[in-house]
Motif scaffolding. Sequence first.
Motif, mmCIF file in Angstrom:
data_model
loop_
_atom_site.group_PDB
_atom_site.id
_atom_site.type_symbol
_atom_site.label_atom_id
_atom_site.label_comp_id
_atom_site.label_asym_id
_atom_site.label_seq_id
_atom_site.Cartn_x
_atom_site.Cartn_y
_atom_site.Cartn_z
ATOM 1 N N SER A 5 0.838 -1.193 0.000
ATOM 2 C CA SER A 5 0.000 0.000 0.000
ATOM 3 C C SER A 5 0.872 1.242 0.000
ATOM 4 C CB SER A 5 -0.942 -0.011 1.205
ATOM 5 O OG SER A 5 -0.191 0.020 2.390
ATOM 6 N N SER A 6 0.267 2.381 -0.261
ATOM 7 C CA SER A 6 0.981 3.650 -0.379
ATOM 8 C C SER A 6 1.583 4.046 0.974
ATOM 9 C CB SER A 6 -0.002 4.712 -0.855
ATOM 10 O OG SER A 6 0.634 5.954 -0.940
ATOM 11 N N PRO A 7 2.807 4.572 0.976
ATOM 12 C CA PRO A 7 3.402 5.004 2.241
ATOM 13 C C PRO A 7 2.681 6.242 2.785
ATOM 14 C CG PRO A 7 4.828 5.608 0.419
ATOM 15 C CD PRO A 7 3.700 4.803 -0.156
ATOM 16 N N CYS A 8 2.768 6.428 4.092
ATOM 17 C CA CYS A 8 2.130 7.600 4.709
ATOM 18 C C CYS A 8 2.822 8.866 4.215
ATOM 19 C CB CYS A 8 2.194 7.497 6.227
ATOM 20 S SG CYS A 8 3.849 7.660 6.926
ATOM 21 N N ALA A 9 2.231 10.014 4.483
ATOM 22 C CA ALA A 9 2.776 11.294 4.017
ATOM 23 C C ALA A 9 4.158 11.538 4.598
ATOM 24 C CB ALA A 9 1.835 12.420 4.400
ATOM 25 N N SER A 10 4.387 11.111 5.824
ATOM 26 C CA SER A 10 5.674 11.288 6.462
ATOM 27 C C SER A 10 6.766 10.503 5.741
ATOM 28 C CB SER A 10 5.581 10.834 7.919
ATOM 29 O OG SER A 10 6.856 10.671 8.470
ATOM 30 N N CYS A 11 6.516 9.229 5.541
ATOM 31 C CA CYS A 11 7.520 8.384 4.890
ATOM 32 C C CYS A 11 7.732 8.803 3.442
ATOM 33 C CB CYS A 11 7.101 6.909 4.980
ATOM 34 S SG CYS A 11 7.122 6.307 6.692
ATOM 35 N N LYS A 12 6.688 9.246 2.795
ATOM 36 C CA LYS A 12 6.821 9.711 1.416
ATOM 37 C C LYS A 12 7.717 10.944 1.363
ATOM 38 C CE LYS A 12 3.222 9.434 -1.360
ATOM 39 N NZ LYS A 12 1.914 9.746 -1.986
ATOM 40 N N LEU A 13 7.495 11.909 2.274
ATOM 41 C CA LEU A 13 8.296 13.128 2.295
ATOM 42 C C LEU A 13 9.742 12.836 2.693
ATOM 43 C CD1 LEU A 13 8.100 16.324 2.093
ATOM 44 C CD2 LEU A 13 8.045 16.254 4.578
ATOM 45 N N LEU A 14 9.914 11.946 3.653
ATOM 46 C CA LEU A 14 11.261 11.617 4.131
ATOM 47 C C LEU A 14 11.951 10.583 3.245
ATOM 48 C CD1 LEU A 14 10.454 11.464 7.954
ATOM 49 C CD2 LEU A 14 11.535 13.332 6.700
ATOM 50 N N ARG A 15 11.241 10.087 2.251
ATOM 51 C CA ARG A 15 11.741 9.111 1.278
ATOM 52 C C ARG A 15 12.296 7.868 1.970
ATOM 53 N NH1 ARG A 15 14.454 13.685 -2.358
ATOM 54 N NH2 ARG A 15 12.555 14.320 -3.419
ATOM 55 N N ARG A 16 11.438 7.312 2.764
ATOM 56 C CA ARG A 16 11.826 6.069 3.423
ATOM 57 C C ARG A 16 10.682 5.073 3.328
ATOM 58 N NH1 ARG A 16 11.914 8.114 9.709
ATOM 59 N NH2 ARG A 16 9.664 8.238 9.946
ATOM 60 N N ARG A 17 10.992 3.829 3.609
ATOM 61 C CA ARG A 17 9.994 2.764 3.541
ATOM 62 C C ARG A 17 9.063 2.902 4.748
ATOM 63 N NH1 ARG A 17 9.979 -1.814 6.018
ATOM 64 N NH2 ARG A 17 8.845 -3.603 5.247
ATOM 65 N N CYS A 18 7.774 2.834 4.516
ATOM 66 C CA CYS A 18 6.784 2.967 5.583
ATOM 67 C C CYS A 18 6.602 1.600 6.243
ATOM 68 C CB CYS A 18 5.461 3.475 5.019
ATOM 69 S SG CYS A 18 4.301 3.988 6.297
ATOM 70 N N ALA A 19 7.053 1.495 7.478
ATOM 71 C CA ALA A 19 6.972 0.230 8.216
ATOM 72 C C ALA A 19 5.538 -0.038 8.661
ATOM 73 C CB ALA A 19 7.906 0.280 9.421
ATOM 74 N N LYS A 20 5.287 -1.272 8.999
ATOM 75 C CA LYS A 20 3.954 -1.692 9.430
ATOM 76 C C LYS A 20 3.546 -0.947 10.704
ATOM 77 C CE LYS A 20 1.327 -5.828 10.545
ATOM 78 N NZ LYS A 20 1.386 -7.268 10.745
ATOM 79 N N ASP A 21 4.500 -0.706 11.579
ATOM 80 C CA ASP A 21 4.210 -0.034 12.849
ATOM 81 C C ASP A 21 4.622 1.449 12.833
ATOM 82 O OD1 ASP A 21 6.900 -0.541 12.719
ATOM 83 O OD2 ASP A 21 7.084 -1.108 14.836
ATOM 84 N N CYS A 22 4.597 2.086 11.675
ATOM 85 C CA CYS A 22 4.981 3.498 11.527
ATOM 86 C C CYS A 22 4.101 4.359 12.433
ATOM 87 C CB CYS A 22 4.840 3.928 10.070
ATOM 88 S SG CYS A 22 5.206 5.671 9.806
ATOM 89 N N ILE A 23 4.743 5.141 13.282
ATOM 90 C CA ILE A 23 4.010 5.975 14.242
ATOM 91 C C ILE A 23 3.258 7.114 13.560
ATOM 92 C CG2 ILE A 23 5.883 7.575 14.777
ATOM 93 C CD1 ILE A 23 4.909 7.195 17.778
ATOM 94 N N PHE A 24 3.719 7.512 12.361
ATOM 95 C CA PHE A 24 3.091 8.626 11.654
ATOM 96 C C PHE A 24 1.874 8.208 10.827
ATOM 97 C CE2 PHE A 24 7.648 10.033 11.789
ATOM 98 C CZ PHE A 24 7.463 11.037 12.718
ATOM 99 N N ALA A 25 1.836 6.967 10.380
ATOM 100 C CA ALA A 25 0.822 6.503 9.421
ATOM 101 C C ALA A 25 -0.619 6.796 9.840
ATOM 102 C CB ALA A 25 1.013 5.015 9.141
ATOM 103 N N PRO A 26 -1.014 6.556 11.094
ATOM 104 C CA PRO A 26 -2.426 6.820 11.439
ATOM 105 C C PRO A 26 -2.807 8.306 11.403
ATOM 106 C CG PRO A 26 -1.380 5.430 13.111
ATOM 107 C CD PRO A 26 -0.300 5.921 12.203
ATOM 108 N N TYR A 27 -1.824 9.188 11.504
ATOM 109 C CA TYR A 27 -2.122 10.609 11.664
ATOM 110 C C TYR A 27 -1.783 11.452 10.440
ATOM 111 C CZ TYR A 27 -1.908 8.480 16.200
ATOM 112 O OH TYR A 27 -2.088 7.613 17.241
ATOM 113 N N PHE A 28 -0.946 10.926 9.570
ATOM 114 C CA PHE A 28 -0.545 11.650 8.367
ATOM 115 C C PHE A 28 -0.792 10.762 7.143
ATOM 116 C CE2 PHE A 28 2.125 13.308 11.829
ATOM 117 C CZ PHE A 28 1.766 14.640 11.790
#
Length: 185
Positions: A5-28
């Motif tokens: 699935s698409s990475p969260c806005a944080s991981c997309k901006l920081l150009r990193r892989r969005c982990a399953k437990d990404c702390i930013f994903a639910p909020y961004f």
Amino acid sequence: MGGGSSPCASCKLLRRRCAKDCIFAPYFPPDDPHKFAIVHKVFGASNISKMLQELPVNQRADAVSSLVYEANARMRDPVHGCVGAISYLQNQVSQLQMQLAVAQAEILCIQMQQQQQQEPAAILPPQLYGDDKSSLLMSTSAAAFTSNLDSLQQLQYQLAGFTSSSNAAAAAAAQDPLKRESLWT
């Protein structure tokens, strides 16, 4: 958010892989990249991550909303942020309260003037009243009424003068140097 699935806005901006437990994903979410971009610009990703990790999960959404609001305020006013907006609104409330007080004083003056016009007997000379007791009572109430009206008019004048800025007086004095000198001599 991994798993294709698409990475969260944080991981997309920081150009990193969005982990399953990404702390930013639910909020961004990925469909609102501006939200993280502005918060990241003001606070930094590591500070945001630390703040979110220190909070219980049920408070994180509110914290993110507050961070977004403060970041937007900081972008508009880098020095004061939200406090600048609050101060501006408090000043407006104070000015409006003063204008309301002036308007209420004006209404009271108008009502008292109308009442005085509706009671013409109260302003007749004492010889036209008849007996001495009623003439004394009427002349006393008329004097008290007139005194109250004068007090209200003075209050109205003071309130109106209070609402105008002292800058107006300074500007008027600056326009006429003789007036300015007469204030100090």
